[in-house]
Design an enzyme around this catalytic site. Structure first.
Site, mmCIF file in Angstrom:
data_model
loop_
_atom_site.group_PDB
_atom_site.id
_atom_site.type_symbol
_atom_site.label_atom_id
_atom_site.label_comp_id
_atom_site.label_asym_id
_atom_site.label_seq_id
_atom_site.Cartn_x
_atom_site.Cartn_y
_atom_site.Cartn_z
ATOM 1 N N ASP A 198 86.913 25.436 -34.066
ATOM 2 C CA ASP A 198 85.479 25.687 -33.848
ATOM 3 C C ASP A 198 85.364 26.498 -32.565
ATOM 4 O O ASP A 198 86.344 27.113 -32.144
ATOM 5 C CB ASP A 198 84.690 24.367 -33.814
ATOM 6 C CG ASP A 198 83.236 24.551 -34.246
ATOM 7 O OD1 ASP A 198 82.582 25.476 -33.727
ATOM 8 O OD2 ASP A 198 82.755 23.793 -35.102
ATOM 9 N N HIS A 220 86.228 29.705 -33.339
ATOM 10 C CA HIS A 220 85.019 30.476 -33.625
ATOM 11 C C HIS A 220 84.573 31.371 -32.475
ATOM 12 O O HIS A 220 83.521 31.973 -32.552
ATOM 13 C CB HIS A 220 83.861 29.530 -34.019
ATOM 14 C CG HIS A 220 84.106 28.775 -35.294
ATOM 15 N ND1 HIS A 220 83.187 27.918 -35.830
ATOM 16 C CD2 HIS A 220 85.169 28.767 -36.139
ATOM 17 C CE1 HIS A 220 83.663 27.394 -36.960
ATOM 18 N NE2 HIS A 220 84.865 27.892 -37.165
#
Ligand SMILES: *[C@@H]1O[C@H](CO)[C@@H](O)[C@H](O)[C@H]1NC(C)=O
Ligand SMILES: *[C@@H]1O[C@H](CO)[C@@H](O)[C@H](O)[C@H]1NC(C)=O
Ligand SMILES: *[C@@H]1O[C@H](CO)[C@@H](O)[C@H](O)[C@H]1NC(C)=O
Length: 365
Positions: A198, A220
């Site tokens: 993430d 991410h």
């Protein structure tokens, strides 16, 4: 005679009491969970050896001002479905350092590919320190879900950290954010290596944040996510953030700024990304969207959290070349974006053409 005897007695008492409270090696070493609170409340210099934290318990360290903690062992956390955090550190002017130690969250026993929306998983490591505190070379492995949260902290520096959740790449790791920051100010993070699934960094709120030499992979990207709070004002405000000399590779995004239109009003001001090197980015090199609602990008953008004075310089590198890849995506709400200055922004190997409804100074979309 009695006088001399008294003197000897006093000497013996002092000698005995010095020996039993032998500061560094006995009472100030933590080698079991049971000894944590008594050691932390009475020692300035603490060594952590290997031990296991029982499931559902928190390793809380409410350190004395100026305390030093040296992590020498592997600290593991028994599986338990609760929200955590597994570790919570408080203190002012503390030094937390590593000498071969690891915090292992045993993520594999939780990972189900669903992160925060699957089974209940504990957040891992929360920092609430102030007053010139430093954390050096700390290693976290296998975060069950979010790794580090810095919340209600100030004047704190993290150097040389490793967050390694790479086992979750194929093992079902999800929402394993690297560093989440909120309600804090005066935070520096440098020389960190983050391998996760993430955001490498996610800023929700706060001011005076500085990130240098972050190396992020698998996740991410370097992110701001602002406006989640239903109230307006400071709770949805981010100001004065710098990312410099960072590498983002094999990740979903390079730079990601999203504002939540279903929350309150707020503001993002004075954010700089300088010398960011991208490679193997799958979705967006730079993704700035003002239309998040219910946790996802949706419909028309809204300018409830305007982004003002956004500087990008030397943001360069390559996309993955995959079919979703777009170098730059900008979606601003009405009056949502102003005074953006970008130079030397150049990202190649995208399949899709850029999409911008606002054009930064110095950049051709
Ligand atoms: C504590 O241990 C260290 C290293 O093991 C040693 O150098 C030191 O002398 C010890 N201190 C005391 C008070 O025993
Ligand atoms: C950047 O961080 C890495 C990993 O911690 C370190 O090895 C390297 O020396 C750092 N570089 C600089 C210029 O600080
Ligand atoms: C911005 O934050 C940095 C710390 O990262 C600090 O040194 C600087 O003074 C801040 N600037 C302003 C204008 O507050």
């Amino acid at each position: 005679m009695a006088f001399i005897f008294n003197k000897i007695l006093v000497f013996v008492i002092i000698a005995v009491s010095t020996a039993t409270s032998s500061p560094l090696n006995d009472s100030c070493t933590i080698s079991s969970y049971d000894s944590v609170s008594s050691v932390v409340s009475s020692c300035w210099s603490i060594v952590m050896e290997s031990f296991t934290v029982p499931g559902g318990q928190q390793l809380t360290m409410n350190l004395m001002t100026g305390a030093t903690v040296t992590v020498k062992g592997t600290i593991t956390f028994e599986h338990n479905e609760w929200t955590g955090p597994l570790v919570q550190i408080y203190g002012s002017r503390i030094t937390f350092q590593n000498a071969g130690g690891v915090f292992d969250g045993q993520g594999a026993s939780y990972w189900d590919g669903k992160g925060g929306s699957g089974s209940t998983k504990p957040k891992f490591f929360r920092i609430k320190t102030t007053g010139g505190s430093t954390f050096n070379d700390i290693v976290l492995k296998n975060c069950p879900v979010q790794c580090v949260s810095i919340s209600s902290a100030s004047d704190t520096t993290l150097k040389g950290w490793t967050l390694d959740v790479s086992a979750g790449d194929k093992g079902g790791g999800h929402n394993t954010d690297g560093f989440d920051l909120s309600s804090s100010h005066g935070i520096t993070i440098e020389n960190a290596v983050v391998k996760n699934q993430d955001d490498c960094v996610a800023i929700n709120q706060g001011y005076n944040y500085y990130f240098r030499n972050m190396t992020c992979s698998g996740g991410h990207g370097l992110s701001l996510s602002v406006g989640l709070n239903k109230n307006s004002g400071d709770v949805n405000t981010v100001r004065n953030v710098t990312f410099t000399d960072c590498v983002v590779k094999d990740s979903m995004n390079g730079i990601h700024i999203k504002t939540h239109k279903d929350g309150g009003d707020g503001a993002i001001t004075d954010v700089t990304y300088n010398n960011i090197q991208l490679s193997g980015i799958v979705n967006y090199g730079i993704n700035i969207q003002e239309n998040y609602a219910n946790g996802g990008s949706s419909g028309d953008p809204v300018g409830n959290v305007p982004i003002t004075n956004l500087q990008l310089s030397s943001v360069t590198g390559t996309m993955s070349g995959g079919k979703k890849s777009m170098a730059v995506y900008i979606l601003c709400g009405t009056n949502g974006c102003s005074n953006w200055n970008w130079w030397d922004v150049s990202i190649t190997h995208a399949k899709k053409t850029n999409s911008c409804n606002f054009t930064p100074n110095g950049f051709t979309c």
